[in-house]
Scaffold this active site. Structure first.
Site, PDB file in Angstrom:
ATOM      1  N   SER A  43       4.672   4.836  -0.992  1.00 34.03           N
ATOM      2  CA  SER A  43       3.692   5.928  -1.036  1.00 34.03           C
ATOM      3  C   SER A  43       3.202   6.285   0.365  1.00 34.03           C
ATOM      4  O   SER A  43       3.981   6.771   1.174  1.00 34.03           O
ATOM      5  CB  SER A  43       2.554   5.541  -1.981  1.00 34.03           C
ATOM      6  OG  SER A  43       1.722   6.627  -2.259  1.00 34.03           O
ATOM      7  N   ALA A  44       1.940   6.032   0.687  1.00 27.24           N
ATOM      8  CA  ALA A  44       1.434   6.344   2.032  1.00 27.24           C
ATOM      9  C   ALA A  44       2.224   5.596   3.102  1.00 27.24           C
ATOM     10  O   ALA A  44       2.496   6.122   4.180  1.00 27.24           O
ATOM     11  CB  ALA A  44      -0.048   5.990   2.131  1.00 27.24           C
ATOM     12  N   HIS A 102       6.220  10.683  -4.676  1.00 22.64           N
ATOM     13  CA  HIS A 102       5.658  11.042  -5.987  1.00 22.64           C
ATOM     14  C   HIS A 102       6.009  12.484  -6.343  1.00 22.64           C
ATOM     15  O   HIS A 102       5.228  13.171  -7.022  1.00 22.64           O
ATOM     16  CB  HIS A 102       4.129  10.890  -6.011  1.00 22.64           C
ATOM     17  CG  HIS A 102       3.615   9.583  -5.518  1.00 22.64           C
ATOM     18  ND1 HIS A 102       3.752   8.405  -6.223  1.00 22.64           N
ATOM     19  CD2 HIS A 102       2.952   9.251  -4.374  1.00 22.64           C
ATOM     20  CE1 HIS A 102       3.192   7.418  -5.542  1.00 22.64           C
ATOM     21  NE2 HIS A 102       2.710   7.915  -4.411  1.00 22.64           N
ATOM     22  N   GLY A 162      -1.931   4.409  -0.730  1.00 19.75           N
ATOM     23  CA  GLY A 162      -3.339   4.763  -0.693  1.00 19.75           C
ATOM     24  C   GLY A 162      -3.471   6.167  -0.127  1.00 19.75           C
ATOM     25  O   GLY A 162      -2.763   7.083  -0.562  1.00 19.75           O
ATOM     26  N   GLU A 222       9.489   9.403  -8.525  1.00 15.80           N
ATOM     27  CA  GLU A 222       9.065   8.056  -8.869  1.00 15.80           C
ATOM     28  C   GLU A 222      10.271   7.201  -9.267  1.00 15.80           C
ATOM     29  O   GLU A 222      11.049   7.586 -10.141  1.00 15.80           O
ATOM     30  CB  GLU A 222       8.093   8.086 -10.046  1.00 15.80           C
ATOM     31  CG  GLU A 222       6.860   8.929  -9.828  1.00 15.80           C
ATOM     32  CD  GLU A 222       5.796   8.203  -9.031  1.00 15.80           C
ATOM     33  OE1 GLU A 222       4.896   7.627  -9.647  1.00 15.80           O
ATOM     34  OE2 GLU A 222       5.888   8.224  -7.795  1.00 15.80           O
TER      35      GLU A 222
END
Length: 235
Positions: free
Chosen positions: A122-123, A159, A90, A194
């Protein structure tokens, strides 16, 4: 002993949520009947409850139940009692703000360093480094500190995207953004593409997946690191 999976993303193009990581996660959380999910990074569009349900549906396929940290009256108790922990993606600014607001940033770091299995995507991966300063996210809120969990001795850029040869985009590339960071900071940055992830077992850090990662150091040319590279000595 640290037991951590730090993944660039939760979802690969053409596959479902966490699908590419499931075999790894089944082994990673083998001794967990339940994991604690931290959904704090989602700024809107999906509630903490909906986000947790999405995660629970996936982990149910490997017979692990999921409970969201927001379901507990005391987040600190939830962290202390967790068999395993997953922090989803997020907005990193929001995630870090919420971890500090709930007084669990330091506790989460200590808990994972003491051996509770952890997954970040991710986050949730951004916060594994020394600071969150190499996130791609917009600063939608102002955290009290950029300092994060410090599970690894460098920073991440999940990413990570390579420049496209035929692109007409004239703005800064991801590489240029990281070089801007290094104009003022010395901490190495790993551009994690990724489908790649880091496996941290104790003090050993290994690049996993089929792709190389791009390593940036201040005043040095970027370097490509192949799968199974050992990053344990990176500082």
């Amino acid at each position: 002993m640290k037991n951590v999976i730090i993944a660039s993303t939760s979802t690969l193009h053409g596959s479902s949520y966490l699908e590419y990581l499931l075999p790894t996660l089944q082994s990673h959380f083998a001794n967990c009947k339940t994991i604690l999910f931290i959904p704090y990074a989602r700024p809107g569009g999906i509630s903490h409850e909906e986000y947790t349900q999405k995660v629970a549906a996936v982990f149910q396929t490997i017979t692990i139940s999921v409970k969201g940290i927001h379901e507990f009256e005391n987040p600190e108790t939830a962290i202390k009692n967790a068999e395993g922990i997953f922090t989803g993606g997020g907005n990193t600014f929001l995630l870090v703000t919420q971890l500090y607001k709930n007084n669990i940033m330091q506790l989460l770091s200590e808990t994972v360093k003491n051996g509770t299995p952890y997954l970040g995507t991710s986050a949730g991966s951004n916060i594994c480094g020394l600071s969150m300063q190499t996130t791609n996210d917009m600063p939608i809120v102002y955290p009290p500190s950029f300092q994060t969990l410090g599970l690894i001795s460098f920073n991440l850029n999940p990413h990570y995207l390579d420049p496209e040869d035929n692109s007409t985009h004239m703005g800064e590339t991801r590489e240029e953004r990281i070089q801007e960071y290094h104009a003022f900071n010395t901490i190495p940055v790993l551009g994690l593409r990724e489908g790649s992830w880091l496996k941290v077992k104790g003090e050993k850090i290994t690049l996993k997946g089929n792709l190389s990662a791009r390593l940036f150091r201040q005043n040095q040319l970027p370097a490509e690191l192949g799968p199974e590279s050992d990053l344990s000595g990176l500082k």
